[in-house]
Design an enzyme around this catalytic site. Structure first.
Site, PDB file in Angstrom:
ATOM      1  N   GLY A 179     117.831  86.742 -83.999  1.00 58.83           N
ATOM      2  CA  GLY A 179     116.698  86.447 -85.003  1.00 58.83           C
ATOM      3  C   GLY A 179     117.149  85.741 -86.124  1.00 58.83           C
ATOM      4  CG  ASP A 180     119.335  84.761 -90.162  1.00 56.91           C
ATOM      5  OD1 ASP A 180     119.234  83.284 -89.987  1.00 56.91           O
ATOM      6  OD2 ASP A 180     119.357  85.194 -91.297  1.00 56.91           O
ATOM      7  CE1 TYR A 181     125.146  84.595 -82.628  1.00 57.50           C
ATOM      8  CE2 TYR A 181     125.071  82.329 -82.386  1.00 57.50           C
ATOM      9  CZ  TYR A 181     125.485  83.459 -82.171  1.00 57.50           C
ATOM     10  OH  TYR A 181     126.695  83.722 -81.644  1.00 57.50           O
TER      11      TYR A 181
END
Length: 255
Positions: A179-181
């Protein structure tokens, strides 16, 4: 800065015991991040803000990809205590000194995350949620975030809408996402992915969202896009649609 443990609820104080609590930072979500002694990390945020983080971190820990959640509670505020992540941050200088190896390691690690069983994931339908947020931002006439719009070569929200609308029928909800790589959220051991942190934006969605964030973060932190191919080849070029990566960037571009 040291924090007085008396500011926390009694159940949190019991976990802290005699350990020192040192503040670390306030993240993008507004959560307070602090270290408890040498082994634990505490987050405090608005009520409900850490619910998904608890669910997703517990899920990733079950698959040996994230540190263990020790405690979660939600009262006037949310509290999440977990073990410290293993490894060194991908943003650490010793990792940035080897950008080609770093890009490959991040691509390989992302494929490992994306290979997890999506049906077991406790948070579902991120793609649908992102489109709702995007449509809401359009109605509020919000602008574009410069670092992202420059990277994907758009200038206005209407340009972003054109590409996002074109991908609505193609973006899926079939893959477990971080989701927030981005580099600060990835921990490596010897250029091999070990743990992920800050997983509160995770759940099932389309793989191209994580691919976009991984490529954007490499470019942003390395100040060049020349290592894009190492990342893509390590992940698997046949699994990637460049047009969908661009569309995901457009979906994430509105402020």
């Amino acid at each position: 800065m040291r924090i007085d443990k008396k500011i926390f609820p009694s159940e949190i104080q019991k976990i802290i015991g005699n350990s020192a609590v040192e503040s670390d930072d306030v993240g993008r979500s507004g959560a307070l991040v602090a270290f408890i002694g040498d082994g634990l990390v505490l987050k405090k945020a608005e009520k409900g803000k850490l619910k998904n983080a608890n669910l997703m971190q517990s899920f990733f820990h079950k698959h040996d990809l994230a540190p263990e959640v020790i405690h979660y509670s939600s009262d006037d505020s949310d509290y999440l205590i977990s073990a410290r992540a293993e490894g060194t941050s991908a943003i650490a200088p010793e990792n940035l000194r080897h950008p080609a190896y770093l890009a490959g390691a991040l691509g390989e690690f992302l494929l490992r995350i994306h290979s997890l069983p999506a049906d077991d994931c406790p948070v579902q339908n991120l793609t649908d949620n992102l489109y709702r947020e995007f449509d809401g931002a359009l109605k509020r006439n919000e602008g574009v975030y410069g670092h992202i719009s420059d990277y994907i070569h758009i200038r206005t929200a209407q340009e972003a809408k054109k590409f996002a609308d074109g991908a609505r029928a193609y973006l899926k909800n079939d893959t477990v996402l971080h989701g927030d790589y981005c580099l600060p959220n990835i921990m490596l051991c010897g250029m091999t992915g070990k743990h992920i942190i800050d997983v509160g934006e995770g759940g099932t969605g389309d793989r191209h969202f994580d691919l976009f964030w991984g490529l954007w973060s490499l470019s942003y932190n390395l100040k060049t896009d020349v290592y894009r191919s190492e990342f893509i080849n390590a992940y698997g070029k046949s699994r990637i649609d460049d047009a969908l990566i661009h569309a995901c960037g457009c979906l994430c571009a509105l402020i």
